[in-house]
Design an enzyme around this catalytic site. Structure first.
Site: not given
Ligand code: 3H9
Length: 713
Positions: A75, A137
């Site tokens: 992302a 993440e």
């Protein structure tokens, strides 16, 4: 043989996702420098490419490829905290997976986070050598939020998925193949040729759409549950204070218990909670800050000098640690000591590190021999005649250091970089004592130097820019995080340390026990409290410094003598079996010592102090206010370039909890006006110690924060 070439956006600049037909395969290329992060335009482009594939009769399969050095790095981290823009990544992933024509991901370089989630939504995956696949993440305070927590365990089982998601580590192409994350490893590193060949082969064999959501990695329910239980217990122990790891475990539990769609809903909710957490903000700040610090003005202005050989002066703990750090980077090292016995000790210190690795099975004896073949020692400075860079790590005394530099001036070739590892001394005075001050720079390593990530690059007045650039280049080779610091007593880190330790000493003398203080600091997120650190490093080191400075200390400044009382008894910490804590029979964790508490009581009486109680929050407020105020001072004086340089120093060199981003980021989080109000309140008792930094006052007056200064350089 492109038959149609369509862009996915009507923007005037080149769109980040393009597609073109290669035979029957729609080649979709993600080209969004620097790392193909999944920005809103990329997400739109991917969704549009899939729509095109569905609607075009000419397309029979889709191949996803990244341009440049990576597939997709995840992302777009810069979008976090900003208003969301559709399409959301989970929807894009679902759209890819739902495609009625086979979608193939061809992976080179990084396929991380959302990048791997895109690949997992494809129906087939190929990777080439050098690929890095992972779900990092957790290192940003997040969890895989585009189906990763649901697809990964279904594809490769709960245990392997949890290991990837909780560590955030990268798997190689070969490991990914073994795990079942990819179906094939390409023979060459030509990602386009490999991807197209694989797509043709799949078409020729009539391979059908194969969705990860339907995979059977969780079929052995008992094994999956056992892996989840183990991960939950480990995480509770290892990820103290962290918000997202347990949520990752919860998501995998949901993957086992619920439908795929239910799992996606649960994951989304958990992801959004993480996204909103201050931990995410702190960790993302740390991510960008550790990249920003590499961009010192000198690294932009000058090219580094070549470094092919390094000299290290001094074979003590520091010198040997530095030698190991340099050897580990692949460079040869020549160590200089004053006599054969000291040289032998220096070599023994170096060997001990590698022997430890061999004993733990992390290095073979042959590999150790190979590393040591690059090591040589000498008692003559003449052995440094050809060194490109020399790091001095001798006794912390100006006369001794200047004598070493006089020798270096005599023997080193013109253009050699001459570095000092001093922690406190005036490097300008060292530089100006020789004929080539332009070649002298400070390289402040932290102990153990082969392990600690921080390297303060201390920039004296007369140094030339290419020497500073060389120091930054060396840091890169050594895999250290360099922070540029100006010359002052203690540079950035030790200067802050002296102040916040003093604040802790005041609190101790005023009524809190060292054990309460240490616990409060640990609960805040530090690995250790200040008194544990003193016991570990050895109380004698600070004692020597205090004695040295006694003559120049402001007689009006408050001086807490408790540590001196312990040192006078020979209680230097772990190495003497007692310090602030007791270490019976070589124990590594200390236990509280009633005799120390009695000494503290006596000291309070001597100083005429009526003890009062402090809550843990009181302790943290003082400790942090002292740290932040001195951080503001070093920025104000130009010792640190920006607040983020202070943050990186404290996170990488002083155990500051990374998830809080660093003291200056933390200050922004609690509000600078609140910090200043605390300092002013504390100043009522001790105005000499608690002097608000002019920078802090100015920022509060302007309604600004430290973050506003991070863009400045
Ligand atoms: C995620 O994916 C969440 C999803 O699960 C769910 C969503 C719903 N975004 O490191 P470098 C910049 S979370 C924006 O020096 P390298 C970086 O700041 C994400 N920017 O290069 C730098 O900029 P600048 C999970 C990014 O070759 C430049 O790129 N993914 C991003 O040494 C070069 O970076 C990760 O955590 C990003 N995602 O290493 C992966 N990544 O030039 C994070 C990098 O202005 N990235 N930048 O300073 C990395 O680990 C490394 O950058 C990588 C390349 C290994 C890819």
């Amino acid at each position: 043989m492109a038959t149609d070439s369509v862009t996915a956006s009507s923007a005037s600049s080149v769109p980040p996702v393009t597609h073109e037909l290669r035979g029957k395969v729609l080649l979709v290329t993600i080209d969004h420098a620097p790392v193909n992060a999944l920005s809103v335009e990329v997400r739109r482009g991917l969704a549009a490419a899939i729509e095109h594939a569905e609607s075009s009769d000419a397309v029979q399969a889709v191949l996803l490829v990244g341009a440049g050095r990576n597939f997709i790095a995840g992302a777009d981290i810069r979008e976090f905290g900003k208003p969301p823009q559709p399409p959301a990544l989970p929807d894009v992933c679902n759209r890819i997976e739902a495609c009625h024509k086979p979608v193939i991901a061809a992976i080179h370089g990084a396929a991380l986070g959302g990048g791997l989630e895109v690949a997992l939504s494809a129906h087939y995956r190929l990777a080439v050598a050098g690929a890095k696949l992972g779900l990092p993440e957790v290192q940003l305070g997040l969890l895989p939020g585009a189906g990763g927590t649901q697809r990964t365990p279904r594809l490769i089982g709960a245990e392997a998925a949890l290991s990837l998601m909780l560590s955030g580590r990268h798997a190689s192409a070969q490991e990914a193949l073994k795990l079942g994350l990819v179906d094939r490893v390409g023979a060459s590193d030509d990602i386009l040729a490999e991807g197209l060949a694989y797509a043709q082969e799949l078409l020729a064999s009539h391979a059908h759409v194969r969705r990860t959501r339907d995979a059977h990695g969780l079929a052995d329910r008992a094994a999956a549950q056992a892996a989840i239980d183990t991960a939950r217990a480990d995480t509770a122990k290892k990820s103290r204070g962290l918000f997202s790891p347990l949520k990752i475990v919860d998501c995998v539990q949901t993957a086992l218990d619920q439908s795929f769609d239910e799992g996606l809903r649960f994951e989304r909710k958990q992801f959004l909670e993480c996204l909103d957490s201050p931990q995410r903000a702190g960790l993302v700040h740390a991510f960008f800050a550790e990249r920003e610090v590499q961009k010192a003005p000198e690294t932009k202005a000058a090219k580094p000098r070549a470094i092919e050989s390094v000299g290290v002066i001094g074979g003590g703990t520091m010198g040997a640690g530095i030698a190991v750090a340099v050897l580990d980077s692949g460079l040869p090292v020549t160590m200089i000591e004053r006599d054969d016995a000291s040289l032998a000790r220096g070599r023994a210190h170096v060997e001990k590190v590698y022997d430890g690795l061999v004993a733990k099975g992390r290095m073979t004896p042959e590999a150790k021999a190979q590393v040591l073949a690059r090591y040589s020692g000498s008692t003559s400075y003449d052995a440094l005649a050809n060194a490109d860079l020399v790091i001095e790590a001798v006794f912390e005394d100006m006369n001794v250091k200047q004598a070493v530099f006089a020798e270096l001036d005599r023997v080193c070739k013109p253009g050699a970089v001459l570095a000092t590892n001093t922690s406190y001394l005036d490097i300008d005075a060292i530089a100006s004592s020789i004929k080539r001050p332009q070649d002298v720079v400070g390289l402040h390593f932290f102990s153990p130097a082969n392990i600690m990530k921080l390297l303060e690059v201390v920039v004296p007045k007369q140094v030339s820019a290419d020497v500073v650039a060389t120091a930054f280049e060396l840091a890169k080779k050594l895999r250290k995080v360099p922070v540029r610091a100006g010359v002052c007593d203690g540079f950035i880190g030790n200067r802050l340390l002296a102040v916040y330790r003093t604040a802790a000493d005041h609190v101790m003398e005023d009524g809190a026990s060292p054990y309460q203080i240490d616990k409060a600091i640990r609960d805040f997120g530090f690995a250790m409290g200040p008194y544990q650190v003193i016991d570990l490093a050895g109380g004698d080191i600070g004692w020597a410094t205090r004695k040295r400075r006694a003559a120049t200390r402001d007689p009006n400044a408050r001086y807490v003598q408790i540590a001196d009382r312990l040192c006078e008894r020979g209680w230097f910490g772990q190495k003497t079996g007692r310090g602030f804590y007791l270490y019976p029979e070589g124990a590594r964790t200390g236990s509280p010592d009633p005799e120390v508490e009695a000494i503290i009581r006596a000291e309070r009486e001597r100083a005429g102090i009526e003890p009062r109680s402090f809550s843990d929050e009181d302790i943290i407020r003082r400790y942090m206010a002292a740290m932040i105020n001195e951080g503001a001072n070093v920025v104000h004086e130009g010792i640190a370039l920006r607040p983020l340089d202070v943050d990186v120093t404290l996170v990488y060199g002083y155990g500051f909890p990374r998830y809080r981003g660093g003291p200056m980021k933390y200050a922004d989080t609690v509000g600078l006006a609140n910090v200043l109000a605390d300092i002013r309140a504390f100043a009522k008792e001790d105005p000499l110690f608690w002097k608000p930094s002019p920078l802090l006052v100015e920022l509060v007056e302007r309604g600004a924060n430290f973050a506003s200064l991070n863009e400045a350089v």
